[in-house]
Design an enzyme around this catalytic site. Sequence first.
Site, PDB file in Angstrom:
ATOM      1  CD  GLU A  31      -2.821  -1.043   2.549  1.00 20.02           C
ATOM      2  OE1 GLU A  31      -2.617  -0.164   3.394  1.00 20.02           O
ATOM      3  OE2 GLU A  31      -3.762  -1.827   2.607  1.00 20.02           O
ATOM      4  CD  GLU A  46      -2.985  -5.889   4.567  1.00 17.78           C
ATOM      5  OE1 GLU A  46      -3.817  -5.092   5.037  1.00 17.78           O
ATOM      6  OE2 GLU A  46      -1.773  -5.642   4.475  1.00 17.78           O
TER       7      GLU A  46
HETATM    8  C1  BGC Z   1      -2.507  -2.319   6.611  1.00 20.12           C
HETATM    9  C2  BGC Z   1      -2.132  -2.959   7.918  1.00 20.12           C
HETATM   10  C3  BGC Z   1      -3.073  -2.519   9.012  1.00 20.12           C
HETATM   11  C4  BGC Z   1      -4.480  -2.887   8.600  1.00 20.12           C
HETATM   12  C5  BGC Z   1      -5.534  -2.587   9.641  1.00 20.12           C
HETATM   13  C6  BGC Z   1      -3.987  -2.410   6.336  1.00 20.12           C
HETATM   14  O1  BGC Z   1      -4.380  -1.524   5.363  1.00 20.12           O
HETATM   15  O2  BGC Z   1      -1.744  -2.886   5.559  1.00 20.12           O
HETATM   16  O3  BGC Z   1      -0.816  -2.624   8.214  1.00 20.12           O
HETATM   17  O4  BGC Z   1      -2.742  -3.069  10.250  1.00 20.12           O
HETATM   18  O5  BGC Z   1      -4.798  -2.159   7.443  1.00 20.12           O
HETATM   19  O6  BGC Z   1      -5.641  -1.235   9.937  1.00 20.12           O
END
Ligand code: BGC
Length: 463
Positions: free
Chosen positions: A167, A366
């Site tokens: 990101e 993610e």
């Molecule tokens: C990030 C993580 C973060 C998560 C939750 C993601 O966009 O890559 O580092 O912990 O969001 O906030």
Amino acid sequence: MKKSNKIQFNKDFFVGTAFSGTQTESGFNLDHKSESVWDLWYRTEPNKFFNQMNVVNNARLDYKKQIAKAEELSINSMRTSIQWTRLIPDGENVSEEAVKYYRNYFEEIKSKGIDLFVNLFHFDTPAWLYEKGGFETKEAIVKYTIYAKKAFELFGDIVDKWFTFNEPLVPVEMGYLNTFHLPGKIDVKKAMQSMHNYLMSHLFAVREFKKLNLKTEIGIILNITPVIPRSNSKEDLEAKEFADIFFYDCFLSPIYKGKYPDKLIEHAKVNGYMWEQTEEEIELINSKIGIDILGLNYYQPRRVQAAHNKEFVLDKPIEGQLFDNYKYPDAIINKHRGWEIYPKGIYDMLISIKENYNNPKVFIAENGIGVENESKFEKNGMIQDDYRIDFFKEHLKEVNKAISEGSNCVGYHIWTFIDNWSWLNAYKNRYGVISLDIKSGKLSNKLSFDWFKNFAIERGFDE
Ligand code: BGC
């Protein structure tokens, strides 16, 4: 009775978890590690961080315990990141202790039959670089490329998939169009210069990677938040177009099409924020050097409407000038975090990537749900996080649907397996399927652990 339906993925689908070195390692004084921008911020302004908490997950010393949990979860792949400030503390000399640590860590992961995805940068600019202007400067590109090349040489034999950045547009947005990351100054020109320098750092690193002829793959991880306009009016659609350009197309278009979006260049030139780019950089963009795999992080959509303020100035966020955020009245909100829950967004994202960028290989890098005060859901010593199971199921159904319609999506990683530290929010919102007692370090499975484990084994679930 409703007939249950099986949602099935193929047997080589990657099922796993993501996390980062910055958020899980601690070990601040080991390996001659230097400060990252987060260490610097925490040292100077600890009260900015929720409950004044710094990282207490301790992968630096306790990685075996953590990997044993990954093995118990039966996942086939996992992603962490190397901390630049640990591997090359001063930007030039490799820390031998850090090399030993990362090698042992990576070997432990591989010894469990888990594929190793390694990211090189998760918001953790070294403090020495930040003090010279960070990614606003061309020096960042040079130094980052040296670091990336070194990492490929040191661990190219063991890492299965490399990612240059996680990101990269988040530090740009949060640091230059908002104040949640350093430097926290609103400046569109600096934002876009950094955007360009992040992109170039990625491209130069990919070029180095290709020279080494490693057998493995390289990619980048982006948060392609799908943008939903309030209506189909001309003004709302234009607001969407700007949000699309600024939040992902400024990266995807150079990567997949060999050029920045025309509308962005035009707008930047007219409004005085065109970034500096050398001939060599332009050539590299035009060469479409390409990546092997694109990681996609998805949490929630971005809803927009036409901006009220039409005059464009460089010392205000683009939000409010090129588009306004839109509060959709029927949104389902995760009230423990304030984020919208919109599973169809993951499908929309996969289909739009397929259609607009020639169906590249992607995976969900993610996806997850953060909940504050999660211990209130504890019964008989276990957090009953059915909401997390529902969240995974609903999103996986949409991923499955996108694949059945041709998306080249090869995996799904949750954020995350063990609760970890998350920037200014520290340990406020918990995302794991395993809870971490921040005082004792004790790890306990949540209800979602077994559900996800079963999914990892079966690569499928009953709807
Ligand atoms: C990030 C993580 C973060 C998560 C939750 C993601 O966009 O890559 O580092 O912990 O969001 O906030």
